[in-house]
Design a protein around this motif. Structure first.
Motif, PDB file in Angstrom:
ATOM      1  N   PRO A 113     -19.310  18.189  40.780  1.00 17.04           N
ATOM      2  CA  PRO A 113     -19.048  18.778  42.030  1.00 17.04           C
ATOM      3  C   PRO A 113     -17.734  18.292  42.669  1.00 17.04           C
ATOM      4  CG  PRO A 113     -20.870  16.998  42.270  1.00 17.04           C
ATOM      5  CD  PRO A 113     -20.685  17.168  40.927  1.00 17.04           C
ATOM      6  N   GLY A 114     -17.173  17.400  41.917  1.00 15.18           N
ATOM      7  CA  GLY A 114     -16.081  16.732  42.346  1.00 15.18           C
ATOM      8  C   GLY A 114     -14.625  17.430  42.196  1.00 15.18           C
ATOM      9  N   PHE A 115     -14.637  18.695  42.555  1.00 19.83           N
ATOM     10  CA  PHE A 115     -13.256  19.354  42.727  1.00 19.83           C
ATOM     11  C   PHE A 115     -13.122  20.182  44.014  1.00 19.83           C
ATOM     12  CE2 PHE A 115     -16.790  22.324  41.471  1.00 19.83           C
ATOM     13  CZ  PHE A 115     -16.558  23.384  42.022  1.00 19.83           C
ATOM     14  N   CYS A 116     -11.959  20.633  44.404  1.00 25.06           N
ATOM     15  CA  CYS A 116     -11.771  21.235  45.457  1.00 25.06           C
ATOM     16  C   CYS A 116     -10.595  22.200  45.295  1.00 25.06           C
ATOM     17  CB  CYS A 116     -11.310  20.331  46.664  1.00 25.06           C
ATOM     18  SG  CYS A 116     -10.011  19.262  46.518  1.00 25.06           S
ATOM     19  N   THR A 117     -10.190  22.997  46.388  1.00 28.23           N
ATOM     20  CA  THR A 117      -8.926  23.953  46.507  1.00 28.23           C
ATOM     21  C   THR A 117      -8.397  23.419  47.616  1.00 28.23           C
ATOM     22  OG1 THR A 117     -10.337  25.892  45.714  1.00 28.23           O
ATOM     23  CG2 THR A 117      -8.041  26.348  47.065  1.00 28.23           C
ATOM     24  N   LEU A 118      -7.000  23.101  47.343  1.00 27.82           N
ATOM     25  CA  LEU A 118      -6.003  22.493  47.997  1.00 27.82           C
ATOM     26  C   LEU A 118      -4.947  23.717  48.691  1.00 27.82           C
ATOM     27  CD1 LEU A 118      -5.545  19.095  46.536  1.00 27.82           C
ATOM     28  CD2 LEU A 118      -7.028  19.591  48.296  1.00 27.82           C
ATOM     29  N   VAL A 119      -4.735  23.933  49.857  1.00 28.40           N
ATOM     30  CA  VAL A 119      -3.652  24.552  50.429  1.00 28.40           C
ATOM     31  C   VAL A 119      -2.755  23.997  51.460  1.00 28.40           C
ATOM     32  CG1 VAL A 119      -2.923  26.714  51.591  1.00 28.40           C
ATOM     33  CG2 VAL A 119      -4.703  26.791  49.762  1.00 28.40           C
ATOM     34  N   ALA A 120      -1.494  23.904  51.402  1.00 28.60           N
ATOM     35  CA  ALA A 120      -0.809  23.281  52.772  1.00 28.60           C
ATOM     36  C   ALA A 120       0.302  24.372  53.072  1.00 28.60           C
ATOM     37  CB  ALA A 120      -0.387  21.967  52.325  1.00 28.60           C
ATOM     38  N   LEU A 121       0.781  24.501  54.119  1.00 25.57           N
ATOM     39  CA  LEU A 121       1.748  25.133  54.621  1.00 25.57           C
ATOM     40  C   LEU A 121       3.003  24.035  54.987  1.00 25.57           C
ATOM     41  CD1 LEU A 121       3.025  28.042  55.346  1.00 25.57           C
ATOM     42  CD2 LEU A 121       1.985  27.679  57.762  1.00 25.57           C
ATOM     43  N   ALA A 122       4.183  24.444  54.713  1.00 26.42           N
ATOM     44  CA  ALA A 122       5.358  23.500  54.702  1.00 26.42           C
ATOM     45  C   ALA A 122       6.515  24.521  55.018  1.00 26.42           C
ATOM     46  CB  ALA A 122       5.334  22.471  53.656  1.00 26.42           C
ATOM     47  N   ARG A 123       7.410  23.670  55.740  1.00 22.98           N
ATOM     48  CA  ARG A 123       8.790  24.299  55.856  1.00 22.98           C
ATOM     49  C   ARG A 123       9.639  23.217  56.082  1.00 22.98           C
ATOM     50  NH1 ARG A 123      10.951  29.111  60.379  1.00 22.98           N
ATOM     51  NH2 ARG A 123      12.548  29.516  59.221  1.00 22.98           N
ATOM     52  N   HIS A 124      10.886  23.598  55.433  1.00 27.13           N
ATOM     53  CA  HIS A 124      11.920  22.555  55.341  1.00 27.13           C
ATOM     54  C   HIS A 124      11.337  21.040  54.967  1.00 27.13           C
ATOM     55  CE1 HIS A 124      14.137  25.382  58.147  1.00 27.13           C
ATOM     56  NE2 HIS A 124      14.573  25.654  56.758  1.00 27.13           N
ATOM     57  N   GLY A 125      10.347  20.994  54.256  1.00 25.53           N
ATOM     58  CA  GLY A 125       9.780  19.703  53.952  1.00 25.53           C
ATOM     59  C   GLY A 125       8.763  19.105  54.898  1.00 25.53           C
TER      60      GLY A 125
END
Length: 277
Positions: A113-125
Motif C-alpha cells: 500500500p505504500g504508494f501515492c499520487t503527487l501533484v504540485a502547482l508552481a510558477r517561477h519556481g
C-alpha cells in the motif's frame, strides 16, 4: 489569474484535488494487485519501474489539469522520460503542474500500500499548492501556500522532535543510490540519528509533516519527487535546506544533498551531518 488569486480560489483548488483523486481512482487503484507481467517495464534498470497505471494516470492528469488552468503545462515523470526537454518547463513562465502519477512504483508493483499520487502547482519556481494522495492508505494531504496543510481535512502540524530522542531520518533506498550518493548520506550514521530507507518519497514527506518522522535527506533533484512534499512540510511548520545552506529549489541547481525536517533546528542539524556529493 495571478498566483494569489489562484490560492484564494477555493473552487479551483477543490477541482484540482478532485482531478487528482479521479485519476488515481480510475487509472491507478483498479490496477493495484492486478498488474500483468507485460504491464510492468524497466526504465533505467531493475529498480526503476514504470507500469501501465503510471502512464495512464499521467495522461489523465495532463488532460484534466491543463483544462482546469488554461496556459498551464505539465512536467511529469513519464512525460520527461519520453522527452527530457519537457523538464525545462519547471523554469519557464507558465504555471506548471509537477506530477508523479505513482510515487513508490516498486511498492505498487509488489501489491503493497505504500504508494501515492503527487501533484504540485508552481510558477517561477514558487510552489503554490500540492496534493499527496495515497489511495490504498485512505489518506489525502493538501497544502496551499500561506494557508496551511491538511490531512483528510484535519490540520497538519509537524511539531519538533522530543528533546534527546534519536532523530528519525528517511533517506533514499540503497537500491537507488549511486556510490557517491551513498557516501553523501553516510554522515547520518552517527549516535543520535536513525537513518532509514524509504520507498515512496511522497509518503516520507507526509511522515515528516505529521511528525511521525523527523526529517528526510535526499541526493537527487527531480521535482516530481519533492515538490508536493516540500510544500506540505513547509506549510506544516517545517523547513528545508541544502548542504549549500540554501532552501531547495524545484527549478534545480541545488548543492546536494538536502534535507527537509519538522523544524528549522532539525534541518540545520541534519544538514551539518550530510556530506556534499
Amino acid at each position: 489569474m495571478i498566483d494569489d488569486d489562484l490560492l484564494d480560489d477555493t473552487a479551483f483548488l477543490s477541482a484540482a484535488g478532485e482531478a487528482v483523486l479521479a485519476a488515481a481512482a480510475e487509472e491507478v487503484t483498479p490496477r493495484w494487485r492486478r498488474l500483468a507481467a507485460h504491464e510492468v517495464d524497466e526504465k533505467a534498470g531493475p529498480h526503476d519501474l514504470v507500469t501501465v497505471a503510471d502512464r495512464a494516470a499521467e495522461l489523465r492528469l495532463t488532460e484534466s489539469l491543463t483544462a482546469l488552468l488554461p496556459g498551464s503545462v505539465v512536467v511529469g515523470e513519464e512525460g520527461v522520460h519520453a522527452d527530457p526537454g519537457r523538464y525545462d518547463a519547471v523554469r519557464g513562465d507558465a504555471p506548471v503542474w509537477i506530477v508523479d502519477p505513482v510515487d513508490g512504483t516498486r511498492q505498487f508493483v509488489r501489491g503493497e500500500p505504500g504508494f501515492c499520487t503527487l501533484v504540485a502547482l508552481a510558477r517561477h519556481g514558487r510552489l503554490l499548492a500540492s496534493w499527496t494522495h495515497a489511495p490504498a492508505l485512505g489518506e489525502t494531504a493538501v497544502a496551499v501556500r500561506g494557508r496551511g496543510a491538511r490531512l483528510n481535512g484535519a490540520e497538519l502540524r509537524a511539531g519538533s522532535p522530543a528533546p534527546g530522542a534519536p532523530l528519525r531520518v528517511s533517506t533514499a533506498h540503497p537500491d537507488y543510490a549511486t556510490p557517491a550518493q551513498a557516501r553523501a548520506i553516510a554522515g547520518l550514521r552517527v549516535a543520535g540519528v536513525e537513518p532509514r530507507p524509504c520507498g515512496s518519497a511522497g509518503l516520507a514527506y507526509l511522515s515528516v509533516a505529521r511528525g511521525d518522522c523527523d526529517a528526510v535527506a535526499f541526493t537527487w533533484e527531480y521535482a516530481w519527487d519533492h515538490a508536493a512534499g516540500l510544500l506540505l512540510v513547509e506549510e506544516a511548520g517545517g523547513a528545508h535546506v541544502t548542504v549549500g545552506d540554501a532552501p531547495f529549489r524545484v527549478t534545480g541547481g541545488n548543492t546536494l544533498p538536502f534535507t527537509c525536517a519538522r523544524d528549522a533546528a532539525t534541518a540545520a542539524r541534519v544538514r551539518s551531518l550530510l556530506r556534499p556529493q
